[in-house]
Every structure is written in structure tokens, then in C-alpha cells.
Scaffold this motif. Sequence first.
Motif, PDB file in Angstrom:
ATOM      1  N   SER A   1      14.289  24.164  -9.562  1.00  0.00           N
ATOM      2  CA  SER A   1      13.669  23.629  -8.352  1.00  0.00           C
ATOM      3  C   SER A   1      14.687  23.592  -7.215  1.00  0.00           C
ATOM      4  CB  SER A   1      13.135  22.213  -8.616  1.00  0.00           C
ATOM      5  OG  SER A   1      12.568  21.659  -7.452  1.00  0.00           O
ATOM      6  N   TRP A   2      15.935  23.280  -7.566  1.00  0.00           N
ATOM      7  CA  TRP A   2      17.052  23.237  -6.631  1.00  0.00           C
ATOM      8  C   TRP A   2      18.166  24.140  -7.144  1.00  0.00           C
ATOM      9  CZ3 TRP A   2      16.949  19.927  -2.320  1.00  0.00           C
ATOM     10  CH2 TRP A   2      15.978  18.918  -2.334  1.00  0.00           C
ATOM     11  N   TRP A   3      18.942  24.694  -6.200  1.00  0.00           N
ATOM     12  CA  TRP A   3      20.052  25.564  -6.619  1.00  0.00           C
ATOM     13  C   TRP A   3      21.137  24.801  -7.343  1.00  0.00           C
ATOM     14  CZ3 TRP A   3      25.084  24.847  -4.714  1.00  0.00           C
ATOM     15  CH2 TRP A   3      25.205  23.975  -3.617  1.00  0.00           C
ATOM     16  N   HIS A   4      21.249  23.483  -7.109  1.00  0.00           N
ATOM     17  CA  HIS A   4      22.367  22.699  -7.647  1.00  0.00           C
ATOM     18  C   HIS A   4      21.927  21.540  -8.533  1.00  0.00           C
ATOM     19  CE1 HIS A   4      20.917  20.749  -4.145  1.00  0.00           C
ATOM     20  NE2 HIS A   4      22.026  20.315  -3.618  1.00  0.00           N
ATOM     21  N   PHE A   5      20.878  20.799  -8.130  1.00  0.00           N
ATOM     22  CA  PHE A   5      20.513  19.598  -8.871  1.00  0.00           C
ATOM     23  C   PHE A   5      20.082  19.908 -10.307  1.00  0.00           C
ATOM     24  CE2 PHE A   5      19.253  17.314  -4.677  1.00  0.00           C
ATOM     25  CZ  PHE A   5      20.584  17.049  -4.432  1.00  0.00           C
ATOM     26  N   ASP A   6      19.427  21.046 -10.523  1.00  0.00           N
ATOM     27  CA  ASP A   6      18.978  21.375 -11.879  1.00  0.00           C
ATOM     28  C   ASP A   6      20.156  21.569 -12.832  1.00  0.00           C
ATOM     29  OD1 ASP A   6      15.774  22.425 -11.773  1.00  0.00           O
ATOM     30  OD2 ASP A   6      16.830  22.254  -9.885  1.00  0.00           O
ATOM     31  N   PHE A   7      21.256  22.106 -12.314  1.00  0.00           N
ATOM     32  CA  PHE A   7      22.463  22.249 -13.136  1.00  0.00           C
ATOM     33  C   PHE A   7      23.149  20.898 -13.298  1.00  0.00           C
ATOM     34  CE2 PHE A   7      27.045  22.730 -13.522  1.00  0.00           C
ATOM     35  CZ  PHE A   7      27.167  23.645 -14.558  1.00  0.00           C
ATOM     36  N   LEU A   8      23.374  20.210 -12.182  1.00  0.00           N
ATOM     37  CA  LEU A   8      24.151  18.972 -12.217  1.00  0.00           C
ATOM     38  C   LEU A   8      23.454  17.865 -13.009  1.00  0.00           C
ATOM     39  CD1 LEU A   8      25.312  18.957  -8.468  1.00  0.00           C
ATOM     40  CD2 LEU A   8      26.695  19.569 -10.470  1.00  0.00           C
ATOM     41  N   SER A   9      22.127  17.788 -12.927  1.00  0.00           N
ATOM     42  CA  SER A   9      21.411  16.698 -13.595  1.00  0.00           C
ATOM     43  C   SER A   9      21.480  16.799 -15.112  1.00  0.00           C
ATOM     44  CB  SER A   9      19.947  16.678 -13.149  1.00  0.00           C
ATOM     45  OG  SER A   9      19.274  17.847 -13.547  1.00  0.00           O
TER      46      SER A   9
ATOM     47  N   THR B   1      26.451  15.718 -18.742  1.00  0.00           N
ATOM     48  CA  THR B   1      26.629  14.368 -19.276  1.00  0.00           C
ATOM     49  C   THR B   1      27.241  13.503 -18.180  1.00  0.00           C
ATOM     50  OG1 THR B   1      27.021  15.272 -21.468  1.00  0.00           O
ATOM     51  CG2 THR B   1      27.732  13.001 -21.082  1.00  0.00           C
ATOM     52  N   GLY B   2      26.651  12.339 -17.947  1.00  0.00           N
ATOM     53  CA  GLY B   2      27.173  11.436 -16.919  1.00  0.00           C
ATOM     54  C   GLY B   2      26.540  11.606 -15.553  1.00  0.00           C
ATOM     55  N   CYS B   3      25.521  12.476 -15.433  1.00  0.00           N
ATOM     56  CA  CYS B   3      24.824  12.667 -14.165  1.00  0.00           C
ATOM     57  C   CYS B   3      23.332  12.424 -14.359  1.00  0.00           C
ATOM     58  CB  CYS B   3      25.015  14.089 -13.637  1.00  0.00           C
ATOM     59  SG  CYS B   3      26.421  14.278 -12.557  1.00  0.00           S
ATOM     60  N   GLU B   4      22.665  12.020 -13.292  1.00  0.00           N
ATOM     61  CA  GLU B   4      21.212  11.914 -13.356  1.00  0.00           C
ATOM     62  C   GLU B   4      20.602  12.223 -11.997  1.00  0.00           C
ATOM     63  OE1 GLU B   4      19.959   7.960 -14.394  1.00  0.00           O
ATOM     64  OE2 GLU B   4      20.433   7.126 -12.414  1.00  0.00           O
ATOM     65  N   LEU B   5      19.364  12.694 -12.029  1.00  0.00           N
ATOM     66  CA  LEU B   5      18.588  12.915 -10.818  1.00  0.00           C
ATOM     67  C   LEU B   5      17.886  11.610 -10.456  1.00  0.00           C
ATOM     68  CD1 LEU B   5      17.674  15.357  -8.939  1.00  0.00           C
ATOM     69  CD2 LEU B   5      15.577  15.369 -10.313  1.00  0.00           C
ATOM     70  N   TYR B   6      17.888  11.262  -9.165  1.00  0.00           N
ATOM     71  CA  TYR B   6      17.147  10.079  -8.727  1.00  0.00           C
ATOM     72  C   TYR B   6      16.485  10.385  -7.385  1.00  0.00           C
ATOM     73  CZ  TYR B   6      20.735   8.748  -5.272  1.00  0.00           C
ATOM     74  OH  TYR B   6      21.578   8.730  -4.199  1.00  0.00           O
TER      75      TYR B   6
ATOM     76  N   ASP C   1      15.096  14.001  -3.407  1.00  0.00           N
ATOM     77  CA  ASP C   1      15.829  14.121  -4.659  1.00  0.00           C
ATOM     78  C   ASP C   1      17.321  14.067  -4.362  1.00  0.00           C
ATOM     79  OD1 ASP C   1      13.423  14.435  -5.931  1.00  0.00           O
ATOM     80  OD2 ASP C   1      13.645  16.587  -6.298  1.00  0.00           O
ATOM     81  N   ALA C   2      18.068  13.531  -5.293  1.00  0.00           N
ATOM     82  CA  ALA C   2      19.528  13.497  -5.158  1.00  0.00           C
ATOM     83  C   ALA C   2      20.135  13.328  -6.551  1.00  0.00           C
ATOM     84  CB  ALA C   2      19.982  12.368  -4.238  1.00  0.00           C
ATOM     85  N   ILE C   3      21.452  13.448  -6.618  1.00  0.00           N
ATOM     86  CA  ILE C   3      22.162  13.349  -7.892  1.00  0.00           C
ATOM     87  C   ILE C   3      23.166  12.216  -7.806  1.00  0.00           C
ATOM     88  CG2 ILE C   3      24.148  14.851  -7.428  1.00  0.00           C
ATOM     89  CD1 ILE C   3      21.892  15.266 -10.466  1.00  0.00           C
ATOM     90  N   ARG C   4      23.391  11.543  -8.919  1.00  0.00           N
ATOM     91  CA  ARG C   4      24.432  10.507  -8.924  1.00  0.00           C
ATOM     92  C   ARG C   4      25.148  10.501 -10.264  1.00  0.00           C
ATOM     93  NH1 ARG C   4      20.257   5.472  -8.274  1.00  0.00           N
ATOM     94  NH2 ARG C   4      19.140   5.688 -10.253  1.00  0.00           N
ATOM     95  N   VAL C   5      26.395  10.068 -10.221  1.00  0.00           N
ATOM     96  CA  VAL C   5      27.230   9.980 -11.413  1.00  0.00           C
ATOM     97  C   VAL C   5      27.046   8.606 -12.029  1.00  0.00           C
ATOM     98  CG1 VAL C   5      29.586  10.035 -12.295  1.00  0.00           C
ATOM     99  CG2 VAL C   5      28.882  11.627 -10.486  1.00  0.00           C
TER     100      VAL C   5
END
Length: 349
Positions: free
Chosen positions: A70-78, A81-86, A102-106
Motif C-alpha cells: 500500500s505504501w513504498w515504506h510502511f509495508d516494509f517497516l511495519s 520487530t519493534g515497529c508498528e503501523l498506527y 497512516d504512520a509508523i512508530r518504534v
Amino acid sequence: MQRTKAPFRADEVGSLLRPPRIKEARAKLEKGEITAEDLRKAEDLEIEKVVHRQASIGLKLATDGEFRRSWWHFDFLSHLTGCELYHPDQGIQFAGVQTRHDAIRVIGKLDFSDNHPMLDHFRFLKKHCDTAHVAAKMTIPSPAVLHFRGGRKAVKAFYDAGCRYLQFDDTVWAYLCSQEELQKARERGDNPDGLQEIYARIINYAIADRPADMVITTHVCRGNFRSTWISSGGYEPVAETMLAGTNYDGYFLEYDSDRAGGFEPLRYLPKGNKIVVVGVITSKFGELEKKDDIKRRLDEAAKFAPLDQLALSPQCGFASTEEGNILSEEEQWAKLKLAVDVAGEVWGK
């Protein structure tokens, strides 16, 4: 003067417009009308087709178009381990438009899991690239992206899965060229001073142990959402650190508008094997550039870096998010074919 290894004289950044079948399947999944397995089958079919389409127009590489994302980056980062989509109250602000919220956080210690889903995504891509006799190119966000918005292990895992052409997509270098984005960082309470040196060290650490037969490039993105953008400013503030201070094999640089400045920063490209892939064909609208205009711009770039160390591509992907840019699929393919044709005329068939 053609190249038999990546990056190729005619190359592409990564993402492609999502076919109607995938858009329809995603909409049905959201309504509960099909299963996740049904969506995967639709993606598999379209990825197999798009790999062969890339090969058929003369490209020596293929991506999966990022069709599963869906996103170039969030799908990988989410999936780290230690990351989540919010879902914050606001999305990312582009020029005149805002993204989905949508955003990502550690949330813990970061790690790359052996069962990260994009490893299987790559294995599927490589199987069909092998059949089509093209190099399989994988794109993932640079480690710097997670920090500014807010390893090494991933590089090895993709290599072990068969990846020999890996690209780190990165918005950070463009942000560091933008006075407006630097000011926003300061208003968030961040200090951007010295970040380019820190990011160069992080990147060099992440790719330090890559085997000799693995090519790692980066794409410096100025923002790409429904044909809009974020960052303005030439590469001069970061060029020396980025081109001479990071150990990438190639750099996909956006040069499709005045917002990117001139080619003078290319003078920092070290003589040797590094390649700058000049993005003078825009992915943001469908009107096709003229061959002579592209050749003239390549001549201008060659005043500052050897022509033998240059290549050609669209300036960005065509769909950094699943919404895609505002052009048709046929216009997208015409631009990729144009890159192949011009590269053949400039560097030989």
C-alpha cells in the motif's frame, strides 16, 4: 558502452501503477467479499504479467511494481520487530494534498525477522524474472527513513534469498536539501545539523558486508503521492557526503523539474564504477518527453560526470502508494520504453 550489471543504462525506480484487478481485489477484501489468499492469487497473476511486460520493452531488470504494498515504506517497516503501523490525526502533507492517516512508530528494539513477508515477495519475483531472463530488483526503504520520520541483517537475508540488485529508497537526502523541511524538523524539536554524516555512517554500516556480486543502489525521492511532491532544493548541500561519502553502487537522482536544481553537484561523483541514474523522464504526468530534450539533458549532466558513469530512468516510481500517479498505464509503459530507446541511442544497443 551498454552495461551488463545493475544499474543498467535504461533502468527504473521500482513502483508501477496498480492494475485494475489488484485494485478491485483490495476493495473486495476490505468489504470482506474475498479472502487474503484470493488477493494474493490476484497479485501473483499480475506480477507475473508485469515482469514479462518489463522484459518485452527491453528493460534488463524487473520489479514486482510493489503491487503487494500500500505504501513504498510502511509495508516494509511495519513488519520489522519493534515497529508498528498506527493512525495519527493527520497524514503526510504534500504540495496541496495530504495522504491517508497512516504512520509508523518504534515500540521496541528493532530487528529484521527471518519471516519478514517481503523475503517471500522477492522469491516469487525472482522466479519469474529468471524465466524472463531479466535481473530481479528489490526495493526497500533506507534505514535513514525510519529515523527522520519519526540493517545489515536485511541485506544478508535478501542476498540469501537470491537478491543481487537491492535498492534503498530514501527521502532523507532530499529533505536535507530543503530549507522548508529542515525548518519543520526544527519545529518538531529535532536538530538536523550533522544528520547527513550520521546517515552516511548508518548506510555504510548496513551495506558493509555485502558480497561482491550484490549491487546496492539508492533512490533519492522528493515525495511522490498522486503526482505531487514535498521537497525542493538542489543537491548541493548533501552531494559530497552522499555521492562520495556513501558506498552505494548507484544513485537514482530526480531531475525532472527545476526543484532539483542543476547538474553541478554531480562533480562530486568519484571517478570509477559508481553510476548516477539521471531521472529526467517524469513519472508525475503522462505527456511523453522528446528524445532530443532528454539527450540534451544527458549532455548537460555529462559536463560534470563522465557519460560512462551515467544512466537514464524515470525520476521516480509511478505509484509510491497504491493510489498511483495521475497518468494511464499505457503512458507509464511509453515512458519506460522511451528510456530504453534513448539509452540505446546514447550508449549503444
